[in-house]
Motif scaffolding. Structure first.
Motif, PDB file in Angstrom:
ATOM      1  N   SER A   1       0.863  -1.186   0.000  1.00  0.00           N
ATOM      2  CA  SER A   1       0.000   0.000   0.000  1.00  0.00           C
ATOM      3  C   SER A   1       0.896   1.231   0.000  1.00  0.00           C
ATOM      4  CB  SER A   1      -0.904   0.034   1.241  1.00  0.00           C
ATOM      5  OG  SER A   1      -1.836  -1.012   1.197  1.00  0.00           O
ATOM      6  N   LEU A   2       0.816   1.997  -1.066  1.00  0.00           N
ATOM      7  CA  LEU A   2       1.537   3.269  -1.149  1.00  0.00           C
ATOM      8  C   LEU A   2       0.591   4.348  -0.640  1.00  0.00           C
ATOM      9  CD1 LEU A   2       4.042   4.897  -2.408  1.00  0.00           C
ATOM     10  CD2 LEU A   2       2.365   5.466  -4.170  1.00  0.00           C
ATOM     11  N   THR A   3       1.061   5.160   0.292  1.00  0.00           N
ATOM     12  CA  THR A   3       0.245   6.230   0.849  1.00  0.00           C
ATOM     13  C   THR A   3       0.930   7.575   0.627  1.00  0.00           C
ATOM     14  OG1 THR A   3      -0.489   4.715   2.571  1.00  0.00           O
ATOM     15  CG2 THR A   3      -0.944   7.027   2.924  1.00  0.00           C
ATOM     16  N   VAL A   4       0.156   8.557   0.178  1.00  0.00           N
ATOM     17  CA  VAL A   4       0.626   9.939   0.036  1.00  0.00           C
ATOM     18  C   VAL A   4      -0.217  10.765   0.996  1.00  0.00           C
ATOM     19  CG1 VAL A   4       0.942  11.895  -1.515  1.00  0.00           C
ATOM     20  CG2 VAL A   4       1.188   9.556  -2.394  1.00  0.00           C
ATOM     21  N   ARG A   5       0.445  11.426   1.954  1.00  0.00           N
ATOM     22  CA  ARG A   5      -0.249  12.217   2.980  1.00  0.00           C
ATOM     23  C   ARG A   5       0.159  13.679   2.880  1.00  0.00           C
ATOM     24  NH1 ARG A   5      -1.721   8.709   7.510  1.00  0.00           N
ATOM     25  NH2 ARG A   5      -1.068   6.594   7.022  1.00  0.00           N
ATOM     26  N   ASN A   6      -0.801  14.536   2.622  1.00  0.00           N
ATOM     27  CA  ASN A   6      -0.542  15.975   2.636  1.00  0.00           C
ATOM     28  C   ASN A   6      -0.450  16.396   4.100  1.00  0.00           C
ATOM     29  OD1 ASN A   6      -0.417  18.719   2.405  1.00  0.00           O
ATOM     30  ND2 ASN A   6      -2.348  18.960   1.309  1.00  0.00           N
ATOM     31  N   THR A   7       0.703  16.841   4.517  1.00  0.00           N
ATOM     32  CA  THR A   7       0.910  17.215   5.918  1.00  0.00           C
ATOM     33  C   THR A   7       0.615  18.682   6.194  1.00  0.00           C
ATOM     34  OG1 THR A   7       3.252  17.740   5.592  1.00  0.00           O
ATOM     35  CG2 THR A   7       2.707  15.452   6.167  1.00  0.00           C
ATOM     36  N   ASP A   8       0.320  19.450   5.164  1.00  0.00           N
ATOM     37  CA  ASP A   8       0.093  20.882   5.362  1.00  0.00           C
ATOM     38  C   ASP A   8      -1.347  21.130   5.816  1.00  0.00           C
ATOM     39  OD1 ASP A   8       1.769  23.549   4.269  1.00  0.00           O
ATOM     40  OD2 ASP A   8      -0.366  23.841   4.675  1.00  0.00           O
ATOM     41  N   PRO A   9      -1.534  21.830   6.951  1.00  0.00           N
ATOM     42  CA  PRO A   9      -2.888  22.060   7.474  1.00  0.00           C
ATOM     43  C   PRO A   9      -3.652  23.179   6.767  1.00  0.00           C
ATOM     44  CG  PRO A   9      -1.268  22.978   8.966  1.00  0.00           C
ATOM     45  CD  PRO A   9      -0.497  22.280   7.878  1.00  0.00           C
ATOM     46  N   SER A  10      -2.984  23.933   5.878  1.00  0.00           N
ATOM     47  CA  SER A  10      -3.690  25.068   5.281  1.00  0.00           C
ATOM     48  C   SER A  10      -3.615  25.135   3.762  1.00  0.00           C
ATOM     49  CB  SER A  10      -3.146  26.378   5.873  1.00  0.00           C
ATOM     50  OG  SER A  10      -1.777  26.504   5.568  1.00  0.00           O
TER      51      SER A  10
ATOM     52  N   GLU B   1       3.208  18.651  -6.673  1.00  0.00           N
ATOM     53  CA  GLU B   1       3.492  20.079  -6.769  1.00  0.00           C
ATOM     54  C   GLU B   1       2.428  20.873  -6.025  1.00  0.00           C
ATOM     55  OE1 GLU B   1       1.497  21.078 -11.092  1.00  0.00           O
ATOM     56  OE2 GLU B   1       3.579  20.412 -11.053  1.00  0.00           O
ATOM     57  N   SER B   2       2.774  22.125  -5.762  1.00  0.00           N
ATOM     58  CA  SER B   2       1.871  23.057  -5.100  1.00  0.00           C
ATOM     59  C   SER B   2       2.195  24.458  -5.619  1.00  0.00           C
ATOM     60  CB  SER B   2       2.069  22.993  -3.585  1.00  0.00           C
ATOM     61  OG  SER B   2       1.255  23.939  -2.936  1.00  0.00           O
ATOM     62  N   PRO B   3       1.199  25.329  -5.737  1.00  0.00           N
ATOM     63  CA  PRO B   3       1.480  26.680  -6.232  1.00  0.00           C
ATOM     64  C   PRO B   3       2.333  27.515  -5.287  1.00  0.00           C
ATOM     65  CG  PRO B   3      -0.856  26.446  -5.666  1.00  0.00           C
ATOM     66  CD  PRO B   3      -0.217  25.098  -5.510  1.00  0.00           C
ATOM     67  N   ARG B   4       2.346  27.141  -3.995  1.00  0.00           N
ATOM     68  CA  ARG B   4       3.178  27.867  -3.027  1.00  0.00           C
ATOM     69  C   ARG B   4       3.903  26.847  -2.144  1.00  0.00           C
ATOM     70  NH1 ARG B   4       0.648  28.721   2.197  1.00  0.00           N
ATOM     71  NH2 ARG B   4      -1.464  27.881   2.208  1.00  0.00           N
ATOM     72  N   PRO B   5       4.968  27.252  -1.477  1.00  0.00           N
ATOM     73  CA  PRO B   5       5.677  26.308  -0.611  1.00  0.00           C
ATOM     74  C   PRO B   5       4.776  25.777   0.511  1.00  0.00           C
ATOM     75  CG  PRO B   5       7.025  28.251  -1.016  1.00  0.00           C
ATOM     76  CD  PRO B   5       5.647  28.557  -1.552  1.00  0.00           C
ATOM     77  N   ILE B   6       4.787  24.468   0.684  1.00  0.00           N
ATOM     78  CA  ILE B   6       4.002  23.813   1.739  1.00  0.00           C
ATOM     79  C   ILE B   6       4.912  22.836   2.474  1.00  0.00           C
ATOM     80  CG2 ILE B   6       1.829  24.027   0.474  1.00  0.00           C
ATOM     81  CD1 ILE B   6       2.045  20.996  -0.148  1.00  0.00           C
ATOM     82  N   SER B   7       4.444  22.341   3.611  1.00  0.00           N
ATOM     83  CA  SER B   7       5.221  21.314   4.299  1.00  0.00           C
ATOM     84  C   SER B   7       5.213  20.057   3.434  1.00  0.00           C
ATOM     85  CB  SER B   7       4.646  21.032   5.693  1.00  0.00           C
ATOM     86  OG  SER B   7       3.305  20.620   5.615  1.00  0.00           O
ATOM     87  N   ALA B   8       6.358  19.419   3.334  1.00  0.00           N
ATOM     88  CA  ALA B   8       6.508  18.259   2.449  1.00  0.00           C
ATOM     89  C   ALA B   8       5.602  17.120   2.905  1.00  0.00           C
ATOM     90  CB  ALA B   8       7.964  17.803   2.428  1.00  0.00           C
TER      91      ALA B   8
END
Length: 160
Positions: free
Chosen positions: A60-69, A125-132
């Motif tokens: 199971s490959l999981t991708v988790r967005n860690t950025d809260p905003s 990718e993200s339009p602005r810097p976010i937590s990885a």
């Protein structure tokens, strides 16, 4: 300079390096990025016993967005075999992940198309810097009352 003054200077430099330099050089802020290419090692089986019998594993490959905003977009999830050959693409179109959202890909135990050491290449990718994001593979297998499970962390191989 006398030997006494030299050792005092050396001591002062050592104290500076050990106590003050880390505060100036190492930030406690999490790493932020606008995108990465991440290599995630996986295992479709491990070898057991004296005859090195394969013990198949589900992946199971999981991708988790860690950025809260802020959201992010997964632009590619490619599955490669142990020789590096592309087996399949799991994200034929971009996949948006809202803040703190997750997504996964699951391969069954019987899927040994990747050989003994497959890998995923994930691009985001993200339009602005976010937590990885946290990108990892969880391998698990269970047969006849025996089980094995472990996690493999993704490694950044390229920054956007």
């Amino acid at each position: 300079m006398t030997p006494f003054n030299r050792s005092r200077t050396t001591l002062a430099a050592t104290v500076f390096c050990l106590l003050l330099l880390p505060a100036l050089c190492w930030s406690t802020e999490p790493k932020r990025s606008r995108g990465q290419t991440v290599y995630v090692p996986a295992y479709s089986h491990v070898f057991t016993g004296p005859r090195a019998n394969p013990y198949n594993l589900a992946i199971s490959l999981t991708v988790r967005n860690t950025d809260p905003s802020a959201g992010m977009t997964v632009t590619a999830i490619d599955y490669h075999d142990h020789n590096g050959r592309l087996i399949r693409r799991y994200a034929p179109s971009p996949l948006g992940l809202t803040p703190l959202a997750s997504s996964y890909i699951h391969l069954e135990e019987k899927d040994t198309s990747g050989g003994f050491a497959p890998k995923f290449i994930v691009r985001w990718e993200s339009p602005r810097p976010i937590s990885a994001p946290v990108i990892e593979a969880v391998m698990i297998g269970a047969t006849s009352g025996q089980g094995i499970s472990f996690v493999s962390q993704g490694q950044v191989i390229q920054e956007r």
